[in-house]
Design an enzyme around this catalytic site. Sequence first.
Site, short mmCIF file in Angstrom:
data_model
loop_
_atom_site.label_atom_id
_atom_site.label_comp_id
_atom_site.label_asym_id
_atom_site.label_seq_id
_atom_site.Cartn_x
_atom_site.Cartn_y
_atom_site.Cartn_z
N ASN A 167 -1.57 1.58 5.59
CA ASN A 167 -0.60 0.70 5.14
C ASN A 167 0.00 -0.09 6.16
O ASN A 167 0.46 0.14 7.09
CB ASN A 167 0.72 1.44 4.63
CG ASN A 167 1.65 0.53 4.02
OD1 ASN A 167 1.82 -0.68 3.74
ND2 ASN A 167 3.01 1.07 3.83
N GLY A 168 -0.21 -1.59 6.12
CA GLY A 168 -0.02 -2.43 7.30
C GLY A 168 -0.80 -3.56 7.44
O GLY A 168 -1.92 -3.49 6.81
N ARG A 170 4.92 0.69 -5.93
CA ARG A 170 4.83 -0.29 -4.95
C ARG A 170 4.02 -1.36 -5.14
O ARG A 170 4.26 -2.40 -4.15
CB ARG A 170 4.45 0.30 -3.81
CG ARG A 170 5.45 1.75 -3.39
CD ARG A 170 4.65 2.65 -2.32
NE ARG A 170 4.39 2.11 -0.85
CZ ARG A 170 5.26 1.77 0.05
NH1 ARG A 170 6.71 2.35 -0.23
NH2 ARG A 170 5.04 1.31 1.11
N LYS A 191 13.43 -12.98 -12.77
CA LYS A 191 13.04 -11.96 -13.45
C LYS A 191 11.93 -12.28 -14.65
O LYS A 191 11.03 -11.61 -14.83
CB LYS A 191 14.52 -11.27 -14.22
CG LYS A 191 15.28 -10.59 -13.54
CD LYS A 191 14.67 -9.27 -13.20
CE LYS A 191 14.16 -9.35 -11.73
NZ LYS A 191 14.74 -8.98 -10.43
N CYS A 248 0.83 -1.25 0.04
CA CYS A 248 0.06 0.05 0.08
C CYS A 248 0.73 1.47 0.02
O CYS A 248 1.84 1.38 0.52
CB CYS A 248 -0.87 -0.08 1.36
SG CYS A 248 -1.74 -1.39 1.54
N TRP A 254 -2.95 -2.80 -1.60
CA TRP A 254 -2.35 -4.05 -1.99
C TRP A 254 -3.14 -5.08 -0.96
O TRP A 254 -2.74 -4.97 0.25
CB TRP A 254 -0.84 -4.00 -1.72
CG TRP A 254 -0.05 -5.38 -2.46
CD1 TRP A 254 0.09 -5.64 -3.60
CD2 TRP A 254 0.29 -6.48 -1.63
NE1 TRP A 254 0.63 -6.82 -3.92
CE2 TRP A 254 0.76 -7.49 -2.55
CE3 TRP A 254 0.14 -6.95 -0.57
CZ2 TRP A 254 1.34 -8.59 -2.29
CZ3 TRP A 254 0.89 -8.21 0.00
CH2 TRP A 254 1.14 -9.20 -0.89
N LYS A 312 6.77 -3.64 -4.58
CA LYS A 312 8.25 -3.13 -4.74
C LYS A 312 8.60 -3.36 -3.14
O LYS A 312 9.79 -3.75 -3.04
CB LYS A 312 8.18 -1.78 -5.32
CG LYS A 312 9.66 -1.27 -5.23
CD LYS A 312 10.28 -1.75 -6.50
CE LYS A 312 11.66 -1.52 -6.38
NZ LYS A 312 12.66 -2.54 -7.27
N GLU A 355 18.36 -15.73 -10.32
CA GLU A 355 17.81 -14.47 -10.61
C GLU A 355 17.31 -14.17 -11.89
O GLU A 355 16.33 -13.47 -12.06
CB GLU A 355 18.89 -13.21 -10.39
CG GLU A 355 18.99 -12.01 -10.52
CD GLU A 355 17.56 -11.18 -9.93
OE1 GLU A 355 17.21 -11.77 -8.98
OE2 GLU A 355 17.31 -10.03 -10.16
N GLU A 396 8.53 -12.98 -12.67
CA GLU A 396 8.02 -11.79 -12.11
C GLU A 396 7.23 -10.85 -13.36
O GLU A 396 6.28 -10.42 -12.96
CB GLU A 396 9.12 -10.86 -11.57
CG GLU A 396 9.70 -11.11 -10.35
CD GLU A 396 10.70 -10.34 -9.84
OE1 GLU A 396 10.81 -9.76 -8.53
OE2 GLU A 396 11.78 -9.97 -10.73
N HIS A 434 19.67 -34.16 -11.56
CA HIS A 434 18.84 -34.80 -10.57
C HIS A 434 17.50 -34.42 -10.46
O HIS A 434 16.85 -34.25 -9.82
CB HIS A 434 19.46 -34.33 -9.22
CG HIS A 434 20.74 -34.82 -9.20
ND1 HIS A 434 21.28 -36.28 -8.92
CD2 HIS A 434 22.25 -34.27 -9.23
CE1 HIS A 434 22.87 -36.45 -8.93
NE2 HIS A 434 23.11 -35.22 -9.04
C1 G6P Z 1 9.87 -7.84 -3.29
C2 G6P Z 1 10.22 -7.04 -4.62
C3 G6P Z 1 11.61 -7.55 -5.04
C4 G6P Z 1 12.55 -7.77 -4.06
C5 G6P Z 1 12.19 -8.07 -2.86
C6 G6P Z 1 12.89 -7.78 -1.40
O1 G6P Z 1 9.47 -9.00 -3.61
O2 G6P Z 1 9.37 -7.28 -5.58
O3 G6P Z 1 12.13 -6.98 -6.19
O4 G6P Z 1 13.88 -8.27 -4.41
O5 G6P Z 1 10.82 -7.54 -2.54
O6 G6P Z 1 13.27 -6.31 -1.36
P1 G6P Z 1 14.00 -5.64 -0.56
O7 G6P Z 1 13.79 -4.20 -0.95
O8 G6P Z 1 14.31 -5.91 0.93
O9 G6P Z 1 15.26 -5.47 -1.36
#
Ligand code: G6P
Length: 615
Positions: free
Chosen positions: A101-102, A27, A492, A2, A75, A610, A488, A495, A511
């Site tokens: 937010n929370g 966010r 990507k 949020c 959110w 985010k 990673e 996501e 395996h």
């Molecule tokens: C969320 C974001 C990711 C990020 C992760 C950790 O899932 O979408 O992109 O890597 O949080 O976030 P941070 O701000 O702690 O690196």
Amino acid sequence: MCGIVGYIGHREAYPIILKGLKRLEYRGYDSAGIALYDGKDIKLSKTKGKVVDLEAKLEKEISTDGNLGIGHTRWATHGVPNDVNSHPHYSNSGNLVIIHNGIIENYESLKTELKKRGYTFQSDTDTEVLINLIEDVMKNDGLKLGKAVQIALNQVVGAYAIAVFDKNKPNEIVVAKLGSPLAIGIGGDEFFIASDASPFIEYTKNAIYLEDEEMAIIRRGKDLKIRKIKDDSLVDPYVQELQLNLEQIEKGGFDHFMLKEIYEQPNAIRDTYRGRMLVNEGIIKLAGVEDNMKKFLNADRIIIVACGTSWHAGLVAEYIFEDLARIPVEVEYASEFRYRNPVITEKDIVISISQSGETADTLAAIKLAKSKGAFVFGICNVVGSSIARETNAGAYTHAGPEIGVASTKAFTTQITILTLIALRLARAKGTISSSDYRLHLLELEMIPDKVKKVLESEAHIKSIAEIYKNTRNFLYLGRGYNFPVALEGALKLKEISYIHAEGYPAAEMKHGPIALIDENMPIIVIATKYGHYEKVVSNIQEIRSRKGKIIGVVTQGDVNVKELADHVIEVPETLESLSPLLTTIPLQLLSYHIAVMLGKNVDQPRNLAKSVTVE
Ligand code: G6P
């Protein structure tokens, strides 16, 4: 997660709040709403969907007049994303309105109590419970809003950043924070409220970041008073001058923030080591490390805690720290670490990695480690964030704001700073030779230009994306330093394009994942010159015998993989320990182009946030 925005002052609140909500879109959210006070009454409009949907709906529903207002991007946690569950929420009397937010964890029991006292609820949210709890305290005890908010929050378990106002006291907004971020922008006679400074950066550079368990009563044209929620003591406001500028948070000619941020990596990496690595003098200096050198040198081990992409950067760091500085490293998902009663001693160093500095699980892991006596070192991008404040010492990555939800420059700059720390410790411990140390410094200094070189392959990578964009599954393989890069790369793709992808250590393929390989399966294999090259080449041969489609990420001038693979993407030669800074770039571009070709919302992928401020 949020986002919250608020304004009180002499200007029209609506355009400020609307633009602010758009700035907070990164966010991640699923609904949005705004409440304005027009001098007589509260006008409220909210909807499931995006801020543009809200804009269209709101301008038909209500007048946009007023110099006071609050806005929210939600959110969903408690209650599905729909119009009713969207914020702001009214209290039963209709006098109070809140954004939050929370998560209020004990909302069920509070709701039961309030229902017994005759309160009714429109939504399924914890937030509507909180605003009615505030109203109940006001009514029963005849208190003003600020005091009632304070008493109510003392009954609450959970996390919050809230903004509340009362239509009977329209010159005042009350805000409070625990666990979720809250910044207050201070203009001459006006105040701005937001989850981060981006919504108000063009109006003021002066901001206060509330600390946990603090609240502020903000009065139009007057002052603001900050108090501790628990004991009511007054807090001296600490006003910071923001370094952020508008250009940094706009797209600057790129179609998406993600692409802009991919292209910012040469500069971001340079900004991370600038002033900290003096190549000619052979010096690395990081204040947080120098000041605590004894602790680092005496540490039994380093435990890295992080989530998501930051966890992948932690995995790369495990290789670098063990390889160069010979310190045992464990890398933990913060969300697991915090709940599994880990063995932590005063001789452990915990390094937390977080772009946002707000991830709830990482923050909780830090608190746990500190309570067991460990020294906690934070690596964050966002200056002044909760994690930056909670850790004993730390280093910022200086990557600049990262707006795209899928992390790109945060990853490479985290690896850069972790490499600097590993090199500094290796030097202090004498586990690296002078020539090797010097070579690392020289090579690291050349990385930004080599990243630029990789970026020149964008058109080629785009053509590969075109071929595989409709594939439903991808495999990513790498060994050693490039195993975390494989993870990673797969993350990507998942996501932003919603294609299923798995990252694996190349040798582990035998395996399990090898069973998936047929002529329809694209497999991205990172096969750098110094990364167990022959072993990886034989893994590639195993894939080829099963007709898998091979996309090799190789060192410039490679011959062997070129012969075996369907496509290759070249990266310049560098030390294997620095190669993740190069090999990760084509994987970012590949995901980006596939997602764009599939028409996905690259910067705000569905369901993702985010900064994950709830656990
Ligand atoms: C969320 C974001 C990711 C990020 C992760 C950790 O899932 O979408 O992109 O890597 O949080 O976030 P941070 O701000 O702690 O690196």
